[in-house]
Design a protein around this motif. Structure first.
Motif, PDB file in Angstrom:
ATOM      1  N   ASP A 125       1.546  -1.383  -0.123  1.00 11.77           N
ATOM      2  CA  ASP A 125       0.168   0.127   0.608  1.00 11.77           C
ATOM      3  C   ASP A 125       0.602   1.259   0.277  1.00 11.77           C
ATOM      4  O   ASP A 125       2.091   1.029   0.256  1.00 11.77           O
ATOM      5  N   SER A 174       1.447   3.615   2.436  1.00 12.01           N
ATOM      6  CA  SER A 174       2.318   3.707   3.622  1.00 12.01           C
ATOM      7  C   SER A 174       3.754   2.553   3.433  1.00 12.01           C
ATOM      8  O   SER A 174       4.904   3.464   3.029  1.00 12.01           O
ATOM      9  N   GLN A 175       3.873   1.380   2.644  1.00 16.36           N
ATOM     10  CA  GLN A 175       4.450   0.524   2.703  1.00 16.36           C
ATOM     11  C   GLN A 175       5.484   0.934   1.701  1.00 16.36           C
ATOM     12  O   GLN A 175       6.949   1.044   2.174  1.00 16.36           O
ATOM     13  N   LYS A 187       5.870   4.256   0.334  1.00 16.33           N
ATOM     14  CA  LYS A 187       6.855   5.140   1.725  1.00 16.33           C
ATOM     15  C   LYS A 187       7.685   4.460   2.473  1.00 16.33           C
ATOM     16  O   LYS A 187       8.531   5.362   2.603  1.00 16.33           O
ATOM     17  N   SER A 188       7.848   3.719   3.315  1.00 18.70           N
ATOM     18  CA  SER A 188       8.321   3.475   4.493  1.00 18.70           C
ATOM     19  C   SER A 188       9.769   2.294   3.015  1.00 18.70           C
ATOM     20  O   SER A 188      11.293   2.697   3.799  1.00 18.70           O
ATOM     21  N   TYR A 203       9.516   6.710  10.566  1.00 16.55           N
ATOM     22  CA  TYR A 203       9.063   5.968   9.695  1.00 16.55           C
ATOM     23  C   TYR A 203       8.959   5.408   8.793  1.00 16.55           C
ATOM     24  O   TYR A 203       8.326   4.133   8.182  1.00 16.55           O
ATOM     25  N   ALA A 204      10.764   4.733   8.703  1.00 16.07           N
ATOM     26  CA  ALA A 204      11.467   3.371   7.891  1.00 16.07           C
ATOM     27  C   ALA A 204      11.214   1.731   8.316  1.00 16.07           C
ATOM     28  O   ALA A 204      10.782   1.027   8.489  1.00 16.07           O
ATOM     29  N   GLN A 222      -3.999   0.307   8.289  1.00 13.11           N
ATOM     30  CA  GLN A 222      -2.833   0.671   9.007  1.00 13.11           C
ATOM     31  C   GLN A 222      -2.061   0.855   9.997  1.00 13.11           C
ATOM     32  O   GLN A 222      -1.830   1.639  10.325  1.00 13.11           O
ATOM     33  N   ASN A 278      -0.111   4.015  10.533  1.00 17.39           N
ATOM     34  CA  ASN A 278      -0.305   5.352   9.930  1.00 17.39           C
ATOM     35  C   ASN A 278      -1.499   6.249   9.721  1.00 17.39           C
ATOM     36  O   ASN A 278      -2.211   5.765   8.924  1.00 17.39           O
ATOM     37  N   PRO A 329      -0.291   9.568   4.446  1.00 19.68           N
ATOM     38  CA  PRO A 329       0.500   8.692   3.677  1.00 19.68           C
ATOM     39  C   PRO A 329       1.973   8.806   3.905  1.00 19.68           C
ATOM     40  O   PRO A 329       2.529   8.223   3.869  1.00 19.68           O
TER      41      PRO A 329
END
Lengths: 144, 409
Positions: free
Chosen positions: A86, A88-89, A91-92, B129-130, B310, B375, B378
């Motif tokens: 998705d 967010s993933q 982006k990460s 965030y990672a 999320q 999350n 985004p």
């Protein structure tokens, strides 16, 4: 009178079916490359290009992946169908590479028309657009 | 002084790029921010974790950073990262500044200041965030120094469905480290002639990684230097006073109490998986330093999480073990004869009293953490994490709670 109501109802029904039809086509995504690009591209290969894991097409030509705007339906569906992540993933994933100088995420191009134009002009590019926007200036290698 | 030089050259580069010179340059700016609030929930006699105390505070772990990357033609780029940390009053510091030259699609060369890839998460330690935690497990990650000045070669290839990344580097790092953790005993740690690398392989959801580095470690500590000299003087005294005593018998002990360009080795292995809704990661690392008070540092952790839309819920177990060279005191006692000369026997007693302090750095602890990540945007996540450390050596159990907002932009 009666007749005209029927006609308009029928017209409305046709219109609704047409709209329904077009909304199905809208949700369909076409992955496009330059017409001269003869590479074979499976979903896996496309995913690798968008994850920066490979930088070349199977024919050895260097590849530039074009992405779409964050939050768009097109991108959400594309990511799900190819890389299986998705937003967010994704982006990460990219933040792990960006901040180490190991890669830069694909450039974002906002509209179907712009993606089509860039792809039709540059044999190195790969992009994805609404399948309904496809024409013969580009070659479709996959649809989702 | 060194840092200053970096700042100036980076600025020059950034300005040159921003001015949009004749070259086809492109400037890319990325940023991150981690706003972390935390406090201890255990009694104050249990000590602290991650720099927190019994009152809510933001400074120990909050940080922000901006990265500039200027891409010049023909695979040449320059990257600079400026980071401000709450525990340093948010003073912006140039932490990284390096040139990258992409020799080919597979091979790139990096020169300048960047992070040493000791661990799986080394490269993006500051990018909350990672990863799922608020901070990677400190049992493993709290090594004390992270960056180095040097040259790195990075080789990325595909082997069937696997991708492989080999990183090889040489360099050195100089950093001021707070030895006692309370600001009273700062020393300049120098990691010299560092050579090593990491190899990681990735298959879709699975990643495995190994790393190995060797270096010479130099940590000047006045008290240790005095003790070392004292042992040498005492040895010389014995050689004069005791017939048959071999001068230099105690040199070994004298060498071991100081970190004087001692040979160090770092080895690490790690695995991570991201399958469906499950994430799992484990790492094990070892540090060995020859002829130094530190015998060995063995650390590992395992962490797993489950994603629900999320949200990610996760748990972590970490273990820290640091052994002391306890037999060194006995070895010294056996090698040093009692002479009946008051000055020499007094020196012997003094050294014997001092040695246990040097070689008793033994530490054994295990930690546990549970948390949740959400999350909410985004580009942003919010996390809550509860941690407990079980200090086996001094029988304390500090517990902390922290809330973090991690942003990338």
């Amino acid at each position: 009178m009666m007749n005209s109501i029927f006609t308009s109802t029928a017209k409305l029904a046709v219109l609704m079916i047409a709209m329904l039809g077009s909304s199905i086509t809208l949700a369909e995504i076409a992955v496009i490359v330059h017409p001269a690009n003869d590479s074979s591209l499976q979903a896996d290969d496309i995913a690798k290009l968008y994850l920066g894991k490979s930088k070349k097409f199977s024919n050895g030509q260097s590849a530039i992946a074009l992405d779409r705007g964050e939050g768009t339906e097109l991108r959400v569906k594309f990511l799900e169908s190819t890389v299986g992540k998705d937003e967010s993933q994704m982006k990460s994933y990219w933040s792990r590479l960006i901040f180490t100088g190991k890669g830069i995420p694909p450039k974002v191009v906002e509209t179907d028309a712009e993606v089509k134009e860039l792809v039709s002009r540059n044999p190195d590019t790969i992009g994805y657009i609404d399948a309904g926007a496809v024409d013969d200036t580009v070659k479709v290698v996959a649809t989702f | 002084m060194k840092k200053h030089t970096f700042k100036v050259s980076l600025l020059a580069a950034a300005v040159g790029l921003a001015a949009g010179s004749a070259m086809a340059t492109e400037l890319r700016i990325d940023g991150f921010a981690n706003i972390v609030a935390g406090q201890m929930i255990s009694d104050s006699e249990d000590g602290s974790l991650y720099g927190y105390d019994e009152d809510l505070s933001f400074s120990p772990e909050t940080n922000y950073g901006i990265q500039f990357r200027g891409d010049l033609d023909d695979g040449l780029s320059i990257t600079g990262q400026i980071v401000g940390r709450g525990n340093e009053d948010y003073d912006a510091k140039v932490t990284w500044a390096y040139l990258t030259y992409e020799i080919s699609d597979e091979l790139s060369l990096k020169a300048g200041r960047s992070r040493v890839p000791y661990f799986m998460y080394s490269d993006f330690l500051d990018i909350g965030y990672a990863y799922h935690w608020i901070r990677p497990p400190q049992a493993v990650y709290d090594l004390g120094f992270e960056n180095q000045d040097g040259i790195t070669l990075d080789y990325l290839t595909e082997i069937g469905d696997w991708s492989s990344r080999v990183t090889v580097m040489v360099g050195r790092s100089d950093s001021d480290v707070d030895l006692d953790g309370d600001g009273t005993n700062e020393s300049r740690i120098r990691i010299l002639n560092q050579v090593g690398g990491a190899w990681s392989v990735n298959y879709d959801w699975f990643t495995a990684r190994i790393a190995y580095f060797t270096s010479r470690v130099d940590i000047p500590v006045d008290d240790l230097a005095t003790l070392s000299q004292g042992i040498k003087d005492y040895d010389a005294g014995l050689a004069l006073a005791v017939p048959g005593y071999q001068a230099g018998t105690l040199d070994d002990t004298a060498d071991k109490v100081v970190y004087d360009q001692d040979m160090a080795q770092f080895a690490g292995i790690g695995f991570s998986a991201d399958y469906d809704n499950i994430i799992a990661v484990a790492e094990y690392t070892q540090v060995r330093i020859d002829d130094a008070p530190l015998e060995d540092r063995d650390t590992w952790y395992i962490s797993a999480g489950y994603r629900i839309n999320q949200f990610t819920v996760f748990g972590t177990y970490e273990k820290y073990n640091y052994n002391a060279k306890t037999d060194e005191v006995e070895k010294f006692a056996n090698a040093a004869p009692i002479t009946g000369v008051p000055a020499l026997d007094g020196a012997r007693a003094g050294i014997l009293a001092g040695l246990p302090d040097v070689f008793s750095g033994e530490k054994d602890s295990e930690g546990m953490g549970i948390g949740v990540r959400y999350n909410f945007h985004p580009s942003a996540a919010i996390k809550v994490e509860l941690n407990q450390l079980d200090n086996k050596t001094d029988n304390t159990k500090p517990q902390s709670i922290a809330v973090a907002t991690n942003i990338v932009f």
